[in-house]
Design an enzyme around this catalytic site. Structure first.
Site, short mmCIF file in Angstrom:
data_model
loop_
_atom_site.label_atom_id
_atom_site.label_comp_id
_atom_site.label_asym_id
_atom_site.label_seq_id
_atom_site.Cartn_x
_atom_site.Cartn_y
_atom_site.Cartn_z
N TRP A 138 7.00 5.50 10.10
CA TRP A 138 6.60 4.41 9.19
C TRP A 138 5.69 4.96 8.11
O TRP A 138 5.18 6.07 8.23
CB TRP A 138 5.88 3.29 9.98
CG TRP A 138 6.08 1.95 9.32
CD1 TRP A 138 5.16 1.24 8.62
CD2 TRP A 138 7.29 1.19 9.26
NE1 TRP A 138 5.72 0.07 8.14
CE2 TRP A 138 7.03 0.03 8.51
CE3 TRP A 138 8.58 1.39 9.76
CZ2 TRP A 138 8.03 -0.93 8.26
CZ3 TRP A 138 9.56 0.44 9.52
CH2 TRP A 138 9.27 -0.70 8.77
N ASP A 194 0.90 2.00 -0.09
CA ASP A 194 0.62 0.75 -0.81
C ASP A 194 1.12 -0.44 0.00
O ASP A 194 1.71 -0.29 1.06
CB ASP A 194 1.29 0.79 -2.18
CG ASP A 194 2.81 0.74 -2.08
OD1 ASP A 194 3.38 1.34 -1.14
OD2 ASP A 194 3.45 0.10 -2.93
N GLU A 197 4.52 -0.42 1.26
CA GLU A 197 4.78 0.60 2.26
C GLU A 197 5.68 1.72 1.75
O GLU A 197 6.45 2.30 2.51
CB GLU A 197 5.43 -0.02 3.52
CG GLU A 197 4.84 -1.34 3.92
CD GLU A 197 5.24 -1.80 5.31
OE1 GLU A 197 6.38 -2.26 5.45
OE2 GLU A 197 4.42 -1.67 6.23
N GLU A 198 5.60 2.01 0.46
CA GLU A 198 6.52 3.00 -0.12
C GLU A 198 5.81 4.18 -0.75
O GLU A 198 6.29 5.31 -0.68
CB GLU A 198 7.41 2.32 -1.17
CG GLU A 198 8.37 1.30 -0.58
CD GLU A 198 9.07 0.48 -1.64
OE1 GLU A 198 8.62 0.49 -2.80
OE2 GLU A 198 10.07 -0.18 -1.29
N GLU A 422 12.26 -13.87 2.23
CA GLU A 422 11.48 -12.87 1.50
C GLU A 422 11.90 -12.84 0.03
O GLU A 422 11.07 -12.83 -0.88
CB GLU A 422 11.72 -11.50 2.13
CG GLU A 422 10.97 -10.37 1.48
CD GLU A 422 11.29 -9.04 2.15
OE1 GLU A 422 12.42 -8.53 1.97
OE2 GLU A 422 10.42 -8.51 2.86
#
Ligand code: NAG
Ligand code: NAG
Ligand code: NAG
Ligand code: NAG
Ligand code: NAG
Ligand code: NAG
Ligand code: NAG
Ligand code: NAG
Length: 572
Positions: A138, A194, A197-198, A422
């Protein structure tokens, strides 16, 4: 007086949009609230398997599987619920909030791939809903989580303290808060993934919420007399505020979301930061990028405009009207679509701005915010417009309509049962990706509250001095620190050190720094470390593949502003 035809048509359209928006909000509010509650364990109707107080991101288990709990999403969601509770809007939420703080106290202590509670584990972004570690690959760590959690729990703790329940605050809530804020103070100057999550670098949202958390921690510590950490938090908060300024791009007048990532940097990250660090007492302060600050308004326009050409559903919408917006224009996740929570964050920032202008009885147009205001009146000039002026009325009602336009877009693309996923398709607006996203519902609740003029607690943003003063660790200054430790090694053993900053290899045992045994049994090493910074570290004894760490707690040193220092330790 005769109105021009286009002005009259504009008023009519604005009236229709407002009616639409009001009726949408009346219908969607209870759905959004129920949607949030359904996703909280253990009694939420869609939260199957989640422990009490654990917030699932979405009930979706395939394409994508979001049946996990993220510290960020959970904390933002509970901040909205805690605000409702402490403001007397919903007295029933107390037991659920207690479940949440208990769940978070448990999660803090769970060893996970980011570390243990004392070695970086607080930066772990997500956990299984049964309160076990998620051990798959992750983007970790994500250092906004502890800050957002502290902010949510501080709001609750302040309320309980002021209600006289000091024992519970001291024994149960303060330990959770103190762990998170010390994590922020000790680690804010490390890279982070960030909020999407990238990108691993420094991130505006993360820096902004970290800064907020320390400031309100300082106020809370002052209220409760728990002041042992305060001077370090003040030093780190000053450095964070200084660093926050560096994200501003003065050439193109927007906030660059991340220091890495190789993108334009136009990103909902910055809009979300502005609304989640809104302090109604701070006016239109630029240093903290308040929603009505000229920098945040200019940034908002640049962000919104970046989505006008790229989504089919925005085709034909005039350049001064609301459009669908997503995370960032380069987004390719699910082929890159608008997100409900991003579009709603634009509306919320504008509603927050209206709250402050109304309270102060004026608004300012500056050279920085001119392009934003010219969307609504091409001939407006820089200046201060008092609330009894015609220009103020024109701009205020235009901003209100513009804001409502973003809610109207969301309304248009909300399915008839009110579920907020989303994303919604850039081609035709149909819902996409995870359904019933908790954060989408929470973002609707906070945007609706802002439209109703409801504002929540201040966190100390007013009157801060963002001047980057020397000696606050702000200039990237370093000081030479010599670590010494006496240790009688066996043949084959060597002494190493690692710790919480990159100069100490970020808690890596494989890259830990070898000490010199030239003065055996005293081992030593001199390392250049960031000035005026609290750094945690440990010694290790390594013999081939045998690694022995010092036991907890970590050692800590707060480096001076300049010069050099020797730190003499003994093994524990
Ligand atoms: C108001 O809502 C109706 C029906 O949902 C829609 O057709 C119309 O375009 C909306 N009007 C505006 C001004 O957004
Ligand atoms: C917790 O949940 C994870 C993921 O669903 C599962 O693999 C694990 O077995 C569960 N552990 C316990 C103790 O229930
Ligand atoms: C203090 O608050 C906690 C958490 O809601 C509650 O369990 C406890 O009964 C309260 N104590 C008092 C004295 O009100
Ligand atoms: C650490 O702080 C310095 C000074 O503000 C800044 O230049 C640097 O980019 C920061 N690094 C990270 C990873 O936050
Ligand atoms: C701390 O409390 C004192 C006394 O109540 C007050 O004067 C001061 O402004 C407070 N400081 C902060 C940072 O809140
Ligand atoms: C407008 O600008 C003046 C002068 O800089 C400042 O004192 C005032 O607080 C500002 N008002 C608002 C609403 O930003
Ligand atoms: C709501 O509607 C959407 C889209 O039509 C659908 O995917 C979803 O399953 C529905 N949700 C519920 C709870 O009925
Ligand atoms: C802000 O701090 C700097 C440096 O510490 C100081 O020179 C300046 O006068 C301060 N400004 C205000 C408005 O307090």
């Amino acid at each position: 007086m005769r109105l021009s035809l286009s002005y009259a048509l504009g008023l009519a359209a604005a009236a229709v949009a407002q009616t639409n928006v009001s009726s949408y909000i009346a219908t969607e509010s209870p759905i959004a609230k129920a949607g949030v509650l359904a996703n909280i364990g253990s009694s939420g109707s869609l939260s199957s398997g989640a422990k009490p107080g654990v917030v699932i991101a979405s009930p979706s288990t395939v394409n994508p599987n979001y049946l996990y709990t993220w510290t960020r999403d959970s904390s933002l969601t509970f901040k909205a619920l805690i605000d409702q509770y402490v403001n007397g809007q919903d007295d029933t939420l107390g037991p659920l909030i207690d479940d949440f703080t208990e769940a978070e106290a448990t999660l803090q202590q769970i060893d996970n791939p980011s570390g243990s509670v004392s070695t970086g584990g607080l930066g772990e972004p997500k956990f299984n809903v049964n309160e076990t570690a998620f051990t798959g690959a992750w983007g970790r760590p994500q250092r906004d989580g502890p800050a957002l959690r502290a902010t949510a729990i501080l709001t609750y703790a302040t309320h309980l303290w002021n209600s006289g329940n000091t024992t519970y605050v001291t024994n149960t809530l303060w330990p959770i808060i103190e762990l998170d804020l010390n994590y922020v103070a000790d680690n804010w100057n490390q890279s982070t993934f960030d909020l999407w999550e990238e990108v691993e670098s420094s991130s505006f949202f993360t820096t902004a919420v970290q800064h907020r958390s320390l400031r309100e921690g300082i106020i809370f510590a002052n209220l409760t007399g728990k002041t042992s950490d305060v001077s370090n938090w003040e030093t780190q908060a000053d450095s964070l505020l200084c660093f926050l300024q560096s994200y501003w791009n003065p050439t193109d007048s927007y906030i660059t979301a991340n220091t890495g990532g190789g993108r334009s940097g136009k990103d909902a990250n910055t809009v979300l930061a502005s609304i989640h660090t809104f302090d109604p007492a701070a006016g239109c302060d630029d240093a903290t990028f308040q929603p009505c600050s000229d920098k945040a308004l200019s940034n908002l326009k640049v962000y919104v405009d970046s989505f006008r050409p790229i989504y089919t559903i925005n085709d034909g919408i005039s350049s001064d009207a609301a459009v669908a917006t997503g995370r960032y224009p380069e987004d390719s996740y699910y082929n890159g679509n608008p997100w409900y929570l991003c579009t709603l964050s634009v509306a919320e920032q504008l509603y927050d701005a209206l709250i402050v202008w109304d309270a102060l009885g004026e608004l300012n147009v500056t050279s920085t915010s001119l392009a934003f205001f010219q969307q609504f009146d091409a001939s407006v000039a820089a200046g201060t417009y008092a609330s009894d002026s015609a220009e103020y009325s024109t701009l205020k009602s235009a901003v209100q309509s513009f804001a409502d336009g973003f809610v109207d877009i969301v309304a248009t693309y909300t399915p008839s049962n009110g579920s907020l996923s989303e994303q919604y398709s850039k081609a035709d607006g149909t819902p996409l990706s995870a359904y019933d996203l908790t954060w989408s519902f929470a973002s609707a609740l906070t945007a609706f509250e802002a439209r109703a003029g409801n504002k929540y607690g201040s966190w100390g943003a007013a009157g801060l001095n963002a001047t980057c003063s020397g000696g606050s660790g702000s200039g990237g200054d370093t000081v030479a620190v010599t670590f010494t430790i006496d240790y009688d090694t066996q043949y084959g053993q060597n002494l190493y050190i690692t710790g919480s900053v990159s100069a100490l290899e970020d808690w890596s045992s494989s890259n830990a720094l070898l000490l010199s045994s030239a003065d055996y049994p005293t081992w030593s090493i001199t390392v250049d470390l960031p000035a005026s910074t609290t750094i945690q570290y440990k010694y290790l004894v390594i013999d081939g593949s045998d690694v022995t760490w010092e036991s907890d707690p970590n050692n800590a040193i707060t480096t001076p502003a300049s010069g050099s220092v020797t730190q003499a330790d003994s093994w524990h």
